[in-house]
Design an enzyme around this catalytic site. Structure first.
Site, PDB file in Angstrom:
ATOM      1  N   ASP A 142      -0.344  -0.653  -4.597  1.00  0.00           N
ATOM      2  CA  ASP A 142       0.580  -1.410  -3.756  1.00  0.00           C
ATOM      3  C   ASP A 142       1.331  -0.445  -2.842  1.00  0.00           C
ATOM      4  O   ASP A 142       2.545  -0.247  -2.983  1.00  0.00           O
ATOM      5  CB  ASP A 142       1.545  -2.199  -4.665  1.00  0.00           C
ATOM      6  CG  ASP A 142       2.553  -3.005  -3.880  1.00  0.00           C
ATOM      7  OD1 ASP A 142       2.303  -3.290  -2.690  1.00  0.00           O
ATOM      8  OD2 ASP A 142       3.614  -3.345  -4.446  1.00  0.00           O
ATOM      9  N   HIS A 186       2.782 -10.880  -7.230  1.00  0.00           N
ATOM     10  CA  HIS A 186       3.146 -10.896  -8.647  1.00  0.00           C
ATOM     11  C   HIS A 186       2.626 -12.134  -9.372  1.00  0.00           C
ATOM     12  O   HIS A 186       2.283 -12.048 -10.555  1.00  0.00           O
ATOM     13  CB  HIS A 186       4.664 -10.771  -8.793  1.00  0.00           C
ATOM     14  CG  HIS A 186       5.172  -9.422  -8.408  1.00  0.00           C
ATOM     15  ND1 HIS A 186       6.440  -9.207  -7.922  1.00  0.00           N
ATOM     16  CD2 HIS A 186       4.568  -8.197  -8.441  1.00  0.00           C
ATOM     17  CE1 HIS A 186       6.600  -7.914  -7.670  1.00  0.00           C
ATOM     18  NE2 HIS A 186       5.478  -7.293  -7.976  1.00  0.00           N
ATOM     19  N   HIS A 238       2.096   2.701  -7.216  1.00  0.00           N
ATOM     20  CA  HIS A 238       3.289   2.757  -6.369  1.00  0.00           C
ATOM     21  C   HIS A 238       4.342   1.850  -7.015  1.00  0.00           C
ATOM     22  O   HIS A 238       4.626   0.757  -6.546  1.00  0.00           O
ATOM     23  CB  HIS A 238       2.970   2.290  -4.946  1.00  0.00           C
ATOM     24  CG  HIS A 238       1.964   3.145  -4.240  1.00  0.00           C
ATOM     25  ND1 HIS A 238       0.619   3.100  -4.518  1.00  0.00           N
ATOM     26  CD2 HIS A 238       2.115   4.077  -3.266  1.00  0.00           C
ATOM     27  CE1 HIS A 238      -0.022   3.962  -3.724  1.00  0.00           C
ATOM     28  NE2 HIS A 238       0.863   4.565  -2.958  1.00  0.00           N
ATOM     29  N   ASP A 246       2.082  11.395  -6.734  1.00  0.00           N
ATOM     30  CA  ASP A 246       1.476  10.617  -5.662  1.00  0.00           C
ATOM     31  C   ASP A 246       0.470   9.621  -6.237  1.00  0.00           C
ATOM     32  O   ASP A 246      -0.427  10.000  -6.986  1.00  0.00           O
ATOM     33  CB  ASP A 246       0.782  11.566  -4.684  1.00  0.00           C
ATOM     34  CG  ASP A 246       0.104  10.826  -3.564  1.00  0.00           C
ATOM     35  OD1 ASP A 246      -1.142  10.827  -3.529  1.00  0.00           O
ATOM     36  OD2 ASP A 246       0.795  10.200  -2.743  1.00  0.00           O
ATOM     37  N   GLY A 247       0.628   8.358  -5.882  1.00  0.00           N
ATOM     38  CA  GLY A 247      -0.237   7.331  -6.433  1.00  0.00           C
ATOM     39  C   GLY A 247      -1.685   7.479  -6.028  1.00  0.00           C
ATOM     40  O   GLY A 247      -2.593   7.155  -6.813  1.00  0.00           O
ATOM     41  N   GLU A 275       5.381   6.921  -9.378  1.00  0.00           N
ATOM     42  CA  GLU A 275       6.291   6.748  -8.247  1.00  0.00           C
ATOM     43  C   GLU A 275       6.567   8.117  -7.637  1.00  0.00           C
ATOM     44  O   GLU A 275       6.918   9.062  -8.340  1.00  0.00           O
ATOM     45  CB  GLU A 275       7.598   6.090  -8.694  1.00  0.00           C
ATOM     46  CG  GLU A 275       8.663   5.984  -7.622  1.00  0.00           C
ATOM     47  CD  GLU A 275       8.158   5.315  -6.354  1.00  0.00           C
ATOM     48  OE1 GLU A 275       8.409   5.867  -5.263  1.00  0.00           O
ATOM     49  OE2 GLU A 275       7.496   4.244  -6.451  1.00  0.00           O
TER      50      GLU A 275
END
Length: 276
Positions: A159, A18, A41, A138-139, A113
């Site tokens: 991620d 981050h 994600h 689905d990412g 998500e």
């Protein structure tokens, strides 16, 4: 589908990821033109750090963001100030909350998500924010479905939880896919460092894919030799903004100073995997 980030929110890996993400977003915002962010994600947006929370059950945040809350200047100050603004010691902002907090009026966030409960929580958190669109999907599929961006610039944050076999392979394929479809995108892709062999294979696969302009930022609190432990983590950045290697390195050095305890084998690296 079983992974729940609430148990790990605010740990050292979140801090590394981050802090660099905030720098990347500031770099994008240096130009007036609008940008878009795709978070593949996304999780639930922000996380409870109270005594009754999942995060407190593991206590990982205490060796992560818990050690940074007193920072007021230096390379980590911007990131820590955003955590405080989100309610530090009560809430920890995940990537969607950090991104949303840095959007200008002309910018947008697409947050994906897959977990149904987490997607519902995320949608509720941003239901009144017209700049944020939440997708229950689905990412990995979103990388193709939602790129390129109409703004022609932006950031793709990948991620994954790394709870399934083949995540490194999927990550390398995803980076190559976005690079072909959307060359101007900055890509920031997180990965765990347990031991070095999977990471070396990941970097080699990227080099062999022909993707250009790749930098790996890595940070570890233990020598990466135990495949059963999260000893460190990396953020693979494609098409990094100017000065990412220098200023991102300063962020990693500051993290090591605060989160390290002098044990042998701790360190950080900023490595160019492929030239421009």
């Amino acid at each position: 589908m079983n992974y729940r980030h609430a148990f790990h929110a605010g740990n050292f890996a979140d801090c590394m990821k981050h802090a660099l993400l905030v720098w990347l977003l500031r770099a994008l915002a240096a130009k007036e033109k609008p940008f878009r962010v795709l978070d593949t994600h996304a999780g639930i947006g922000s996380y409870d750090l109270s005594e009754a929370s999942e995060a407190e059950r593991t206590g990982e945040w205490r060796r992560g963001i818990g050690r940074l809350l007193s920072v007021e200047d230096g390379p980590l100050a911007d990131y820590v100030a955003l955590v405080h603004a989100a309610g530090a010691q009560a809430r920890y902002p995940g990537s969607p909350a950090l991104v949303a907090g840095l959007l200008r009026p002309q910018d947008h966030l697409l947050a994906c998500e897959l977990h149904p409960d987490d997607a519902a929580t995320l949608r509720a958190a941003f239901r009144r924010d017209p700049q944020v669109a939440v997708h229950h999907r689905d990412g990995w599929e979103a990388l193709k479905a939602l790129t390129p961006f109409p703004e022609k610039r932006g950031l793709v944050l990948v991620d994954p939880p790394f709870e399934r076999e083949g995540e490194f392979e999927r990550l390398a394929q995803g980076i190559a896919l976005v690079s072909r479809r959307f060359r101007g995108a900055v890509q920031a892709c997180w990965y765990p460092i347990k031991h070095r062999a999977p990471v070396r294979a990941f970097h080699t696969a990227l080099q062999e894919s022909g993707v250009r302009d790749l930098v790996a930022a890595e940070f570890w609190l233990r020598e990466p030799t135990d495949p059963q432990r999260l000893n460190g983590c990396g953020l693979l950045v494609a098409n990094p903004p100017w000065r990412f290697e220098a200023e991102g390195g300063a962020i990693l050095a500051a993290l090591l100073e605060k989160l390290g305890d002098g044990e042998p084998g701790q360190g950080w690296a900023m490595t160019r995997i492929a030239e421009e």
